[in-house]
Design an enzyme around this catalytic site. Structure first.
Site, PDB file in Angstrom:
ATOM      1  N   SER A 145      -3.165 -10.550  -2.392  1.00  0.00           N
ATOM      2  CA  SER A 145      -4.354  -9.915  -1.797  1.00  0.00           C
ATOM      3  C   SER A 145      -5.603 -10.715  -2.140  1.00  0.00           C
ATOM      4  O   SER A 145      -5.672 -11.366  -3.195  1.00  0.00           O
ATOM      5  CB  SER A 145      -4.508  -8.496  -2.361  1.00  0.00           C
ATOM      6  OG  SER A 145      -5.745  -7.942  -1.970  1.00  0.00           O
ATOM      7  N   TYR A 158      -4.983  -3.258  -9.467  1.00  0.00           N
ATOM      8  CA  TYR A 158      -4.389  -3.966  -8.325  1.00  0.00           C
ATOM      9  C   TYR A 158      -4.738  -5.464  -8.381  1.00  0.00           C
ATOM     10  O   TYR A 158      -3.884  -6.323  -8.152  1.00  0.00           O
ATOM     11  CB  TYR A 158      -4.935  -3.298  -7.066  1.00  0.00           C
ATOM     12  CG  TYR A 158      -4.424  -3.773  -5.743  1.00  0.00           C
ATOM     13  CD1 TYR A 158      -3.222  -3.306  -5.212  1.00  0.00           C
ATOM     14  CD2 TYR A 158      -5.177  -4.659  -4.972  1.00  0.00           C
ATOM     15  CE1 TYR A 158      -2.791  -3.722  -3.955  1.00  0.00           C
ATOM     16  CE2 TYR A 158      -4.760  -5.073  -3.725  1.00  0.00           C
ATOM     17  CZ  TYR A 158      -3.553  -4.598  -3.219  1.00  0.00           C
ATOM     18  OH  TYR A 158      -3.137  -5.011  -1.976  1.00  0.00           O
ATOM     19  N   LYS A 162      -2.021  -8.516  -8.655  1.00  0.00           N
ATOM     20  CA  LYS A 162      -1.913  -9.552  -7.628  1.00  0.00           C
ATOM     21  C   LYS A 162      -2.240 -10.931  -8.205  1.00  0.00           C
ATOM     22  O   LYS A 162      -1.582 -11.922  -7.867  1.00  0.00           O
ATOM     23  CB  LYS A 162      -2.833  -9.236  -6.444  1.00  0.00           C
ATOM     24  CG  LYS A 162      -2.449  -7.962  -5.670  1.00  0.00           C
ATOM     25  CD  LYS A 162      -1.070  -8.038  -5.051  1.00  0.00           C
ATOM     26  CE  LYS A 162      -0.867  -6.990  -3.961  1.00  0.00           C
ATOM     27  NZ  LYS A 162       0.509  -6.992  -3.429  1.00  0.00           N
TER      28      LYS A 162
HETATM   29  P1  NAP Z   1       1.950   0.101   3.769  1.00  0.00           P
HETATM   30  O1  NAP Z   1       1.828   0.071   5.253  1.00  0.00           O
HETATM   31  O2  NAP Z   1       1.391   1.266   3.016  1.00  0.00           O
HETATM   32  O3  NAP Z   1       3.511  -0.076   3.399  1.00  0.00           O
HETATM   33  C1  NAP Z   1       3.903  -0.139   2.066  1.00  0.00           C
HETATM   34  C2  NAP Z   1       5.372  -0.473   2.007  1.00  0.00           C
HETATM   35  O4  NAP Z   1       5.765  -0.639   0.631  1.00  0.00           O
HETATM   36  C3  NAP Z   1       6.254   0.625   2.579  1.00  0.00           C
HETATM   37  O5  NAP Z   1       7.350   0.013   3.223  1.00  0.00           O
HETATM   38  C4  NAP Z   1       6.719   1.381   1.327  1.00  0.00           C
HETATM   39  O6  NAP Z   1       7.974   2.063   1.500  1.00  0.00           O
HETATM   40  C5  NAP Z   1       6.887   0.220   0.372  1.00  0.00           C
HETATM   41  N1  NAP Z   1       6.881   0.594  -1.044  1.00  0.00           N
HETATM   42  C6  NAP Z   1       5.893   1.212  -1.749  1.00  0.00           C
HETATM   43  N2  NAP Z   1       6.256   1.366  -3.035  1.00  0.00           N
HETATM   44  C7  NAP Z   1       7.517   0.830  -3.152  1.00  0.00           C
HETATM   45  C8  NAP Z   1       8.432   0.688  -4.219  1.00  0.00           C
HETATM   46  N3  NAP Z   1       8.139   1.112  -5.462  1.00  0.00           N
HETATM   47  N4  NAP Z   1       9.639   0.095  -3.967  1.00  0.00           N
HETATM   48  C9  NAP Z   1       9.955  -0.348  -2.719  1.00  0.00           C
HETATM   49  N5  NAP Z   1       9.120  -0.232  -1.671  1.00  0.00           N
HETATM   50  C10 NAP Z   1       7.913   0.346  -1.883  1.00  0.00           C
HETATM   51  O7  NAP Z   1       1.267  -1.198   3.082  1.00  0.00           O
HETATM   52  P2  NAP Z   1       0.802  -2.591   3.696  1.00  0.00           P
HETATM   53  O8  NAP Z   1      -0.633  -2.503   3.969  1.00  0.00           O
HETATM   54  O9  NAP Z   1       1.744  -3.064   4.735  1.00  0.00           O
HETATM   55  O10 NAP Z   1       0.947  -3.512   2.379  1.00  0.00           O
HETATM   56  C11 NAP Z   1       2.005  -4.410   2.185  1.00  0.00           C
HETATM   57  C12 NAP Z   1       1.616  -5.398   1.102  1.00  0.00           C
HETATM   58  O11 NAP Z   1       0.435  -6.085   1.514  1.00  0.00           O
HETATM   59  C13 NAP Z   1       1.291  -4.751  -0.248  1.00  0.00           C
HETATM   60  O12 NAP Z   1       1.788  -5.554  -1.284  1.00  0.00           O
HETATM   61  C14 NAP Z   1      -0.222  -4.753  -0.276  1.00  0.00           C
HETATM   62  O13 NAP Z   1      -0.699  -4.778  -1.591  1.00  0.00           O
HETATM   63  C15 NAP Z   1      -0.520  -6.018   0.486  1.00  0.00           C
HETATM   64  N6  NAP Z   1      -1.851  -6.069   1.065  1.00  0.00           N
HETATM   65  C16 NAP Z   1      -2.223  -5.202   2.053  1.00  0.00           C
HETATM   66  C17 NAP Z   1      -3.504  -5.295   2.582  1.00  0.00           C
HETATM   67  C18 NAP Z   1      -3.983  -4.392   3.686  1.00  0.00           C
HETATM   68  O14 NAP Z   1      -5.170  -4.455   4.032  1.00  0.00           O
HETATM   69  N7  NAP Z   1      -3.145  -3.567   4.287  1.00  0.00           N
HETATM   70  C19 NAP Z   1      -4.407  -6.243   2.085  1.00  0.00           C
HETATM   71  C20 NAP Z   1      -3.988  -7.100   1.089  1.00  0.00           C
HETATM   72  C21 NAP Z   1      -2.712  -7.009   0.588  1.00  0.00           C
HETATM   73  P3  NAP Z   1       8.026   3.604   2.060  1.00  0.00           P
HETATM   74  O15 NAP Z   1       7.739   3.505   3.535  1.00  0.00           O
HETATM   75  O16 NAP Z   1       9.401   4.045   1.750  1.00  0.00           O
HETATM   76  O17 NAP Z   1       6.951   4.349   1.335  1.00  0.00           O
END
Ligand code: NAP
Length: 247
Positions: A145, A158, A162
């Site tokens: 991130s 967080y 990261k």
């Molecule tokens: P999201 O839509 O909320 O999806 C999160 C995913 O992680 C879901 O598939 C969830 O499974 C899974 N998950 C959560 N806890 C888990 C665990 N303990 N074991 C296995 N799976 C788990 O999130 P996203 O925005 O796509 O984020 C994905 C990654 O990108 C993360 O690492 C996040 O930190 C990073 N990121 C996101 C953003 C952003 O703006 N969205 C920015 C920077 C970085 P369930 O569906 O079963 O809950």
């Protein structure tokens, strides 16, 4: 007759958001994809179905990335059922936020976020590394991130997790480069997923030079490139995907 060995891709947290888009992108590259998730089976099944509808192969592999024993059990069972196959692409993507100013942050939120992201990266990657090294090919892509590069207020837990993955990935890249395994990271800014649903996009987009949040597919395309043979001379890198939102 035994079937020829099959090379798989594993995407953690592939039921929703960025992970789901990555699973679809890797499937379109020809990989059978293992879809990891925590609890949301319905969303994981939807992702697998979309892959199958497009002619790809997908299999659900639920486990909690923060619990070593669950990872061992799930991957051990998968390996026993697939004795000729191996996982050559790993995308460490699963993650959540538990934001708070540090002064108010409960110890359990600090530990939970470090455990899920940093320990999760360690447990899953170490588990798959031996096979990559012995096959002399592997691609590891960590979804980190912007917060892990510059820090964002309210995210000391967080950001620390990261940043830890970024540094561990750079160290690991130097350990396994000679064995044909690359380790890179993508660092998204604000991406439209469930994770950012509670944020005020109308206000925040004004801070972003490209004037919008990103789409999961825009992260997935970069991950797919880093996971491909085309990225064979790139390792230990962090690619920002943030619409120009830097300092
Ligand atoms: P999201 O839509 O909320 O999806 C999160 C995913 O992680 C879901 O598939 C969830 O499974 C899974 N998950 C959560 N806890 C888990 C665990 N303990 N074991 C296995 N799976 C788990 O999130 P996203 O925005 O796509 O984020 C994905 C990654 O990108 C993360 O690492 C996040 O930190 C990073 N990121 C996101 C953003 C952003 O703006 N969205 C920015 C920077 C970085 P369930 O569906 O079963 O809950």
């Amino acid at each position: 007759m035994t079937s020829p060995p099959c090379k798989y891709a594993l995407v953690t947290g592939a039921s929703r958001g960025i992970g789901r888009a990555v699973a679809l992108a890797l499937s379109r590259m020809g990989y059978p994809v293992l879809i990891n998730y925590l609890t949301n089976k319905k969303a994981a099944e939807d992702c697998a179905q979309q892959i199958r509808d497009e002619g790809g192969m997908a299999q659900l592999l639920p486990f909690d990335v923060s619990i070593e024993a669950e990872i061992e059990e799930a991957l051990g069972r998968w390996e026993a059922e697939h004795p000729n196959d191996w996982i050559e692409v790993l995308v460490n993507n699963a993650g959540i936020r538990k934001d708070n100013l540090m002064v108010f942050m409960p110890s359990e939120d600090w530990r939970y976020i470090l455990n899920l992201h940093l320990d999760g990266f360690f447990y899953v990657t170490r588990r798959l590394l031996k096979n990559m090294v012995s096959h002399r090919y592997g691609r590891i892509v960590n979804v980190v991130s912007l917060s892990g590069i510059k820090g964002l207020p309210g995210q000391t837990n967080y950001a620390a997790a990261k940043a830890g993955i970024i540094a561990a990935g750079k160290a690991l890249a130097q350990e396994v480069g000679k064995r044909g395994v690359t380790v890179n990271a993508v660092a998204p800014g604000y991406i439209q997923t469930d994770m950012t649903q509670d944020l005020d996009e109308a206000h925040l987009k004004g801070l972003i030079p490209l004037n919008r949040f990103g789409k999961p597919e825009e992260v997935a395309d970069a991950v797919a490139f880093l996971a491909s043979p085309k990225a064979s001379y790139i390792t230990g890198e962090v690619l920002s995907i943030n619409g120009g939102l830097y300092t």
